[in-house]
Design an enzyme around this catalytic site. Structure first.
Site, PDB file in Angstrom:
ATOM      1  N   ARG A   1       0.849  -1.204   0.000  1.00  0.00           N
ATOM      2  CA  ARG A   1       0.000   0.000   0.000  1.00  0.00           C
ATOM      3  C   ARG A   1       0.880   1.248   0.000  1.00  0.00           C
ATOM      4  O   ARG A   1       2.076   1.193   0.144  1.00  0.00           O
ATOM      5  CB  ARG A   1      -0.914   0.023   1.248  1.00  0.00           C
TER       6      ARG A   1
ATOM      7  N   ASP B   1      -2.886  -0.377   8.743  1.00  0.00           N
ATOM      8  CA  ASP B   1      -1.825   0.636   8.856  1.00  0.00           C
ATOM      9  C   ASP B   1      -0.822   0.270   9.958  1.00  0.00           C
ATOM     10  O   ASP B   1       0.318   0.719   9.938  1.00  0.00           O
ATOM     11  CB  ASP B   1      -2.433   2.005   9.216  1.00  0.00           C
TER      12      ASP B   1
ATOM     13  N   GLU C   1      -3.864  14.047   5.314  1.00  0.00           N
ATOM     14  CA  GLU C   1      -2.807  13.756   4.337  1.00  0.00           C
ATOM     15  C   GLU C   1      -2.778  14.809   3.222  1.00  0.00           C
ATOM     16  O   GLU C   1      -3.832  15.292   2.800  1.00  0.00           O
ATOM     17  CB  GLU C   1      -3.032  12.367   3.728  1.00  0.00           C
TER      18      GLU C   1
ATOM     19  N   ARG D   1     -13.859   4.792  -2.686  1.00  0.00           N
ATOM     20  CA  ARG D   1     -12.568   4.885  -3.357  1.00  0.00           C
ATOM     21  C   ARG D   1     -12.639   4.099  -4.673  1.00  0.00           C
ATOM     22  O   ARG D   1     -12.199   2.957  -4.775  1.00  0.00           O
ATOM     23  CB  ARG D   1     -11.463   4.375  -2.434  1.00  0.00           C
TER      24      ARG D   1
ATOM     25  N   TYR E   1      -4.967   5.536  -2.955  1.00  0.00           N
ATOM     26  CA  TYR E   1      -3.933   6.562  -2.913  1.00  0.00           C
ATOM     27  C   TYR E   1      -3.218   6.662  -4.263  1.00  0.00           C
ATOM     28  O   TYR E   1      -3.053   5.647  -4.958  1.00  0.00           O
ATOM     29  CB  TYR E   1      -2.898   6.219  -1.832  1.00  0.00           C
TER      30      TYR E   1
ATOM     31  N   GLU F   1      -3.073   2.900  -6.102  1.00  0.00           N
ATOM     32  CA  GLU F   1      -3.641   1.656  -5.587  1.00  0.00           C
ATOM     33  C   GLU F   1      -4.839   1.283  -6.463  1.00  0.00           C
ATOM     34  O   GLU F   1      -5.730   2.107  -6.676  1.00  0.00           O
ATOM     35  CB  GLU F   1      -4.088   1.848  -4.135  1.00  0.00           C
TER      36      GLU F   1
END
Ligand SMILES: *[C@@H]1O[C@H](CO)[C@@H](O)[C@H](O)[C@H]1NC(C)=O
Ligand SMILES: *[C@@H]1O[C@H](CO)[C@@H](O)[C@H](O)[C@H]1NC(C)=O
Length: 387
Positions: free
Chosen positions: A53, A78, A239, A315, A344, A366
Site C-alpha cells: 500500500r 496501517d 494527508e 474509493r 492513494y 492503488e
C-alpha cells in the site's frame, strides 16, 4: 557557401525561437492518453508481504524513476511490521528493477508508515522521510525517520532519527513527494508536509535549508478543536501533497478528513517558503470531490495535474484532472484512469526539458477489482493524446 551557412544558422535560430513559443502549453492541446500501464506490486503474491500500500513515485536528478510502497507483512492494516519496497526504472518506466526492501522494521507492532520522497537536485540526492510508531500502539514515542540515497536510488543510508532534532510529535509525511523550492523565496529549501495523529491533526511542514542535514518545523494548519477528539464534520486537515507554483508559492492539496464544509479537497497556500499557511488563503475545491483519501498533484510546465478517486462515497473512479489556472479552475475534460476500486495516488514527471520528457507524466496508484488494496499500478500518460 557562406550565405548558406548563415541561412542555416538563421533557420536554426528561428526554429529555436519557434520551439520556445510552441513550448508554451496550449490547454486545448492537452489530451491525456494512458500510454502504458503495468502492475508494480501485487498484494499476497510475494512470500513475506501480505499487502502493498501507500505508493510513492519520484523522478531523480539523473532521469530515473523510483517507486516505493509499504510492504505490510502480515495484514493490510496501517499498524504492524513492514518493509519499504522499492523498484527503479532507468528507461522512463518501460522496465523496472526487481523489488528491493530498503528497510525492514522487523516485528514492530506499529511499524513504519510512508512517507514523502524528496529529490535535492542541487546535490543529486533522494531523501525518504517516514514515521515509525505513528499510532503509538504498543510502542512509544512516535519517531520521524529519514533515509538518503546519493547514487540514484541504488543504495540507501541507514535510517536516521529526525525526532532528535524535531521532537517526538507524531508526524506522518505525505504520503507523496516533498519539494525542493525552485523559485524564490527560499530557493533550494526542502519542504516536506504531512499530518499529525487524528486528535493532534492538521497539516505540518518540516523544512531543511542544508540539503537534509538539519530539519525544523515550519508551517502548520491545525485541526479544530486541536488536540481533542473529533466529531463528524470537524475541521480536520490530514494527508497532503504540496506543489510549487511558478510564482514561488507552495500550494498544498489536502485530505478533508471529516468532510468539513464539503466532501471535497481543501487547498491552502504558503507564500513564504513553507513558514506559514494563512487561513485567509484557504479554500474548498468543490470540483475535486473526494472520499477522504491521499491524492496526487503535480505542477509541470505551468499546468497543475491532480489525481484522486473522484467519488464522494467510495474509493473508485481514479481520475486525472488538469488546470491551466494554477488550480483555480479545472478543464472540463477529465480522464478516467481506472473506473474500479482505486485509492492513494502520486504523480511525477521527468524534467530534463527534452521534448520527450515534456510529453509524459507518470502516475502510481492503488488499484483493484474488488478492493483497491489488491495491487499498485504504474501508468505512463502521454499528455498530448499520443501525438
Ligand atoms: C528518536 O529520537 C527520539 C528523541 O530523542 C527518541 O525519543 C526516540 O526513541 C528515537 N526513536 C528511535 C526509533 O530511535
Ligand atoms: C468519475 O469522475 C468523473 C469526473 O469527475 C465524474 O463525472 C463521474 O461521475 C465519476 N463517476 C463515478 C462513478 O463516481
Amino acid at each position: 557557401m557562406e550565405t548558406g551557412n548563415r541561412l542555416s544558422a538563421l533557420s536554426l535560430l528561428l526554429s529555436a525561437v519557434f520551439s520556445q513559443c510552441v513550448s508554451q502549453i496550449n490547454p486545448a492541446q492537452i489530451d491525456p492518453l494512458i500510454y502504458d500501464e503495468q502492475l508494480l506490486w501485487v498484494s499476497g503474491a510475494q512470500g513475506e508481504v501480505n499487502t502493498y500500500r501507500i505508493p510513492l513515485l519520484t523522478f531523480t536528478s539523473k532521469g530515473s524513476l523510483l517507486a516505493f510502497s509499504e510492504g505490510r507483512k502480515s495484514k493490510s492494516s496501517d499498524l504492524g511490521a513492514k518493509f519499504i519496497a522499492m523498484r527503479r526504472s532507468t528507461d522512463k518506466g518501460s522496465t523496472w528493477s526487481p523489488t528491493t526492501f530498503i528497510t525492514d522494521d522487523d516485528k514492530n507492532p506499529d511499524g513504519l508508515n510512508l512517507g514523502s520522497v524528496v529529490v535535492d537536485e542541487e546535490v543529486g540526492s533522494v531523501i525518504l522521510v517516514y514515521s515509525i510508531c505513528f499510532h503509538q500502539y504498543h510502542c512509544s514515542p512516535a519517531s520521524t525517520m529519514m533515509m538518503e540515497s546519493l547514487d540514484d536510488g541504488l543504495s540507501w543510508s541507514a535510517p536516521k532519527n529526525l525526532s532528535v532534532q524535531l521532537g517526538v510529535k507524531a508526524f506522518a509525511p505525505g504520503p507523496g513527494f516533498g519539494i525542493q523550492k525552485r523559485y524564490k523565496p527560499a530557493k533550494g529549501r526542502l519542504v516536506v508536509c504531512g499530518h499529525g495523529t487524528l486528535e493532534g491533526d492538521g497539516v505540518f511542514c518540516i523544512l531543511s535549508d542544508d540539503h537534509g542535514k538539519k530539519w525544523s518545523y515550519g508551517a502548520a494548519l491545525k485541526s479544530i478543536p486541536y488536540n481533542q477528539k473529533k466529531r463528524a464534520q470537524d475541521f480536520n486537515p490530514d494527508e497532503c501533497q504540496p506543489v510549487e507554483l511558478t510564482d514561488g508559492s507552495i500550494v498544498i492539496n489536502v485530505r478533508n478528513q471529516n468532510n468539513y464544509h464539503c466532501k471535497c479537497r481543501l487547498v491552502v497556500r504558503s507564500t513564504d517558503g513553507g513558514m506559514s499557511l494563512p487561513v485567509e488563503g484557504l479554500y474548498f475545491d468543490y470540483t475535486l470531490v473526494d472520499p477522504a483519501v491521499a491524492a496526487g498533484a503535480l505542477q509541470k510546465d505551468g499546468v497543475i495535474y491532480f489525481t484522486n478517486p473522484a467519488n464522494e462515497q467510495h474509493r473508485i473512479n481514479l481520475t486525472l484532472r488538469w488546470s491551466v489556472t494554477d488550480g483555480k479552475t479545472w478543464e472540463e475534460k477529465a480522464v478516467q484512469i481506472w473506473a474500479g476500486p482505486s485509492g492513494y495516488s502520486c504523480i511525477t514527471s521527468l524534467n530534463s526539458g527534452s521534448a520527450e520528457d515534456r510529453k509524459y507524466i507518470y502516475v502510481i496508484y492503488e488499484k483493484g477489482h474488488k478492493d483497491y488494496i489488491e495491487t499498485v499500478s504504474f501508468a505512463k500518460i502521454h499528455l498530448f493524446g499520443g501525438r
